[in-house]
Design a protein around this motif. Sequence first.
Motif, PDB file in Angstrom:
ATOM      1  N   GLY A   1      18.015  33.127  87.502  1.00  0.00           N
ATOM      2  CA  GLY A   1      17.949  34.285  88.385  1.00  0.00           C
ATOM      3  C   GLY A   1      18.484  34.020  89.780  1.00  0.00           C
ATOM      4  O   GLY A   1      19.293  33.142  90.006  1.00  0.00           O
ATOM      5  N   THR A   2      17.993  34.803  90.699  1.00  0.00           N
ATOM      6  CA  THR A   2      18.413  34.676  92.091  1.00  0.00           C
ATOM      7  C   THR A   2      17.240  34.195  92.927  1.00  0.00           C
ATOM      8  O   THR A   2      16.112  34.135  92.469  1.00  0.00           O
ATOM      9  CB  THR A   2      18.903  36.037  92.630  1.00  0.00           C
ATOM     10  OG1 THR A   2      17.864  36.995  92.459  1.00  0.00           O
ATOM     11  CG2 THR A   2      20.153  36.510  91.894  1.00  0.00           C
TER      12      THR A   2
ATOM     13  N   GLY B   1      14.774  29.091  89.432  1.00  0.00           N
ATOM     14  CA  GLY B   1      14.709  27.820  88.707  1.00  0.00           C
ATOM     15  C   GLY B   1      14.063  26.727  89.545  1.00  0.00           C
ATOM     16  O   GLY B   1      13.254  25.942  89.050  1.00  0.00           O
ATOM     17  N   ASP B   2      14.404  26.688  90.831  1.00  0.00           N
ATOM     18  CA  ASP B   2      13.794  25.702  91.738  1.00  0.00           C
ATOM     19  C   ASP B   2      12.290  25.913  91.831  1.00  0.00           C
ATOM     20  O   ASP B   2      11.522  24.950  91.883  1.00  0.00           O
ATOM     21  CB  ASP B   2      14.407  25.803  93.135  1.00  0.00           C
ATOM     22  CG  ASP B   2      15.856  25.351  93.173  1.00  0.00           C
ATOM     23  OD1 ASP B   2      16.239  24.512  92.343  1.00  0.00           O
ATOM     24  OD2 ASP B   2      16.594  25.846  94.044  1.00  0.00           O
ATOM     25  N   ALA B   3      11.861  27.169  91.877  1.00  0.00           N
ATOM     26  CA  ALA B   3      10.427  27.477  91.949  1.00  0.00           C
ATOM     27  C   ALA B   3       9.719  26.976  90.690  1.00  0.00           C
ATOM     28  O   ALA B   3       8.591  26.472  90.764  1.00  0.00           O
ATOM     29  CB  ALA B   3      10.212  28.974  92.139  1.00  0.00           C
TER      30      ALA B   3
END
Length: 168
Positions: free
Chosen positions: A66-67, A71-73
């Motif tokens: 996503g934006t 993914g980092d979250a």
Amino acid sequence: MSVESFQGDIWEPACGDGAISKVLEAAGYQVVSTDLIDRGYGAGGHNFLKSETPLAKNIITNPPYGTHGLGDAFVRRALIHARKTGGSVAMLLNLRSLCHPDRTPRFQRCPPTAIYVLDDLTCWPEGKPVSQYARIAKQQYYWAVWHPGKVERPSFWWLATKPFRDPQ
């Protein structure tokens, strides 16, 4: 599963249609499968990013990209849970994420223990194939594996995907 093993149960928090969960189960692991949206596999309605209590010792997933750093979250939340349980984290990520200036300090503070690049893999969002010329079909992926508590230079290896493809 050909290069890593995990001690204890596994939580797949973005299970989708169960593709990863089914492989883990076939390998003999006890798997808790959840997703924000009910996609017909596992328990829907579970927001991993707001979870406070880990549902299993280890976390393995292909997080939504996503934006706004979704993914980092997922990586951050998984590492928080793994520190609580003493477990490990494995994430299937876009190869470009290794060379992003926002991630460099994060990877330096908490580097993956191992990075396995995949030679050929196409991930279709929500399992819906689109034109072979779509941008998603041209992305490259890698598995990042963290064993929290180990801060060292990651090992790096190449994985061939052909031996593991479904003969359809």
